[in-house]
Design a protein around this motif. Structure first.
Motif, PDB file in Angstrom:
ATOM      1  N   GLN A 157       0.831  -1.197   0.000  1.00 22.66           N
ATOM      2  CA  GLN A 157       0.000   0.000   0.000  1.00 22.66           C
ATOM      3  C   GLN A 157       0.866   1.248   0.000  1.00 22.66           C
ATOM      4  OE1 GLN A 157      -3.010  -0.069   2.993  1.00 22.66           O
ATOM      5  NE2 GLN A 157      -3.819   1.954   2.520  1.00 22.66           N
ATOM      6  N   LEU A 158       0.517   2.195  -0.859  1.00 24.27           N
ATOM      7  CA  LEU A 158       1.240   3.447  -0.922  1.00 24.27           C
ATOM      8  C   LEU A 158       0.901   4.302   0.289  1.00 24.27           C
ATOM      9  CD1 LEU A 158       0.829   4.342  -4.701  1.00 24.27           C
ATOM     10  CD2 LEU A 158       2.753   3.232  -3.568  1.00 24.27           C
ATOM     11  N   ASP A 159       1.871   5.059   0.743  1.00 30.43           N
ATOM     12  CA  ASP A 159       1.680   5.906   1.912  1.00 30.43           C
ATOM     13  C   ASP A 159       0.592   6.943   1.657  1.00 30.43           C
ATOM     14  OD1 ASP A 159       2.209   7.057   4.441  1.00 30.43           O
ATOM     15  OD2 ASP A 159       3.456   8.588   3.506  1.00 30.43           O
TER      16      ASP A 159
ATOM     17  N   LEU B 176       0.658  -0.987  -4.987  1.00 31.55           N
ATOM     18  CA  LEU B 176       1.690  -0.944  -6.013  1.00 31.55           C
ATOM     19  C   LEU B 176       2.494  -2.235  -5.975  1.00 31.55           C
ATOM     20  CD1 LEU B 176       3.301   0.687  -8.169  1.00 31.55           C
ATOM     21  CD2 LEU B 176       4.764   1.469  -6.290  1.00 31.55           C
TER      22      LEU B 176
ATOM     23  N   ILE C  82       7.113   8.230  -9.081  1.00 36.42           N
ATOM     24  CA  ILE C  82       6.094   8.228  -8.043  1.00 36.42           C
ATOM     25  C   ILE C  82       6.421   9.285  -6.995  1.00 36.42           C
ATOM     26  CG2 ILE C  82       7.263   6.555  -6.547  1.00 36.42           C
ATOM     27  CD1 ILE C  82       4.523   5.209  -6.151  1.00 36.42           C
TER      28      ILE C  82
ATOM     29  N   SER D 283       5.231   8.324  -0.970  1.00 39.48           N
ATOM     30  CA  SER D 283       4.547   7.042  -1.132  1.00 39.48           C
ATOM     31  C   SER D 283       5.487   5.867  -0.915  1.00 39.48           C
ATOM     32  CB  SER D 283       3.935   6.943  -2.534  1.00 39.48           C
ATOM     33  OG  SER D 283       2.962   7.954  -2.736  1.00 39.48           O
ATOM     34  N   ILE D 284       6.785   6.088  -1.118  1.00 37.24           N
ATOM     35  CA  ILE D 284       7.755   5.001  -0.977  1.00 37.24           C
ATOM     36  C   ILE D 284       8.814   5.333   0.076  1.00 37.24           C
ATOM     37  CG2 ILE D 284       7.456   4.158  -3.337  1.00 37.24           C
ATOM     38  CD1 ILE D 284      10.057   5.719  -4.010  1.00 37.24           C
TER      39      ILE D 284
END
Length: 221
Positions: free
Chosen positions: A186-188, A194, A204, A208-209
């Motif tokens: 799950q992306l932040d 993803l 991105i 998110s990562i």
């Protein structure tokens, strides 16, 4: 005696070949790329930097020995190129971190979690930067403003947040790739999932990562 000298030189070259075949320089290159691309300062690679310092010293000693033992100058120059490359990455990595500390000194000074990512020397540098900048602003600017506007981190004393402190832009886009198969995760701050394959490039939002980068699962490019 000449035979012993030759054997010593050969042993030195064998040590050098073993040295440059290790992965520490590649690890330094990855750490340098990540630090250069990340909008925030990452965790200091303490063990890696200690090893690189030792390797640079050994490389310098070996090159000096090679140059004085009659080895082909072209061969010595190739070893020197490896040393120069390693020194460039090493210095650039440290310089990029210092630039981030100078830019976000007040954000760092008020955030223990960010401080924990710094080396002891960097923590001292951050404190000195913040103290010197605060003293400079108070003497040159803040002391000449009305009382309500003499706060170094707020536009006015009635502000609820520290709105004068620059912070890293975590929502900026970055190019990244995974070191291994990841996913789906799950992306932040999102419900989106993803999935990343090894060495597959992806553009991105950094936030998110962010955790995956800090954990070493994803490299920035």
């Amino acid at each position: 005696m000449a035979s012993e000298a030759g054997e010593g030189s050969t042993a030195g070259m064998d040590d050098y070949e073993t040295l440059i075949s290790t992965t520490d320089v590649e690890l330094l290159k990855k750490a340098w790329r990540n630090e250069k691309a990340a909008p925030e300062i990452l965790r200091f690679e303490t063990s890696l930097i200690q090893r690189i310092r030792g390797q640079i010293q050994l490389m310098e000693e070996n090159i000096e020995e090679f140059a004085g033992s009659g080895i082909d100058p072209l061969t010595v120059s190739l070893y020197q190129m490896d040393l120069d490359r390693t020194q460039y990455l090493f210095r650039s990595y440290l310089r990029i971190r210092l630039q981030k500390i100078e830019k976000y000194m007040f954000h760092i000074s008020k955030n223990p979690e960010v401080q924990s990512r710094l080396s002891e020397q960097e923590k001292g540098f951050a404190r000195r930067c913040a103290d010197d900048m605060e003293r400079h602003l108070e003497e040159s600017v803040l002391s000449k403003l009305p009382d309500n506007y003499q706060d170094i981190v707020k536009q006015s004393i009635i502000s609820e947040e520290s709105d004068m402190i620059p912070e890293p832009q975590l929502d900026s886009f970055v190019v990244c790739k995974s070191r291994r198969f990841l996913g789906p995760f799950q992306l932040d701050g999102s419900d989106e999932l993803l999935e990343m394959k090894p060495d597959e490039l992806c553009i991105i939002h950094y936030k998110s990562i962010r955790e995956r980068v800090q954990e070493g699962d994803i490299d920035l490019v």
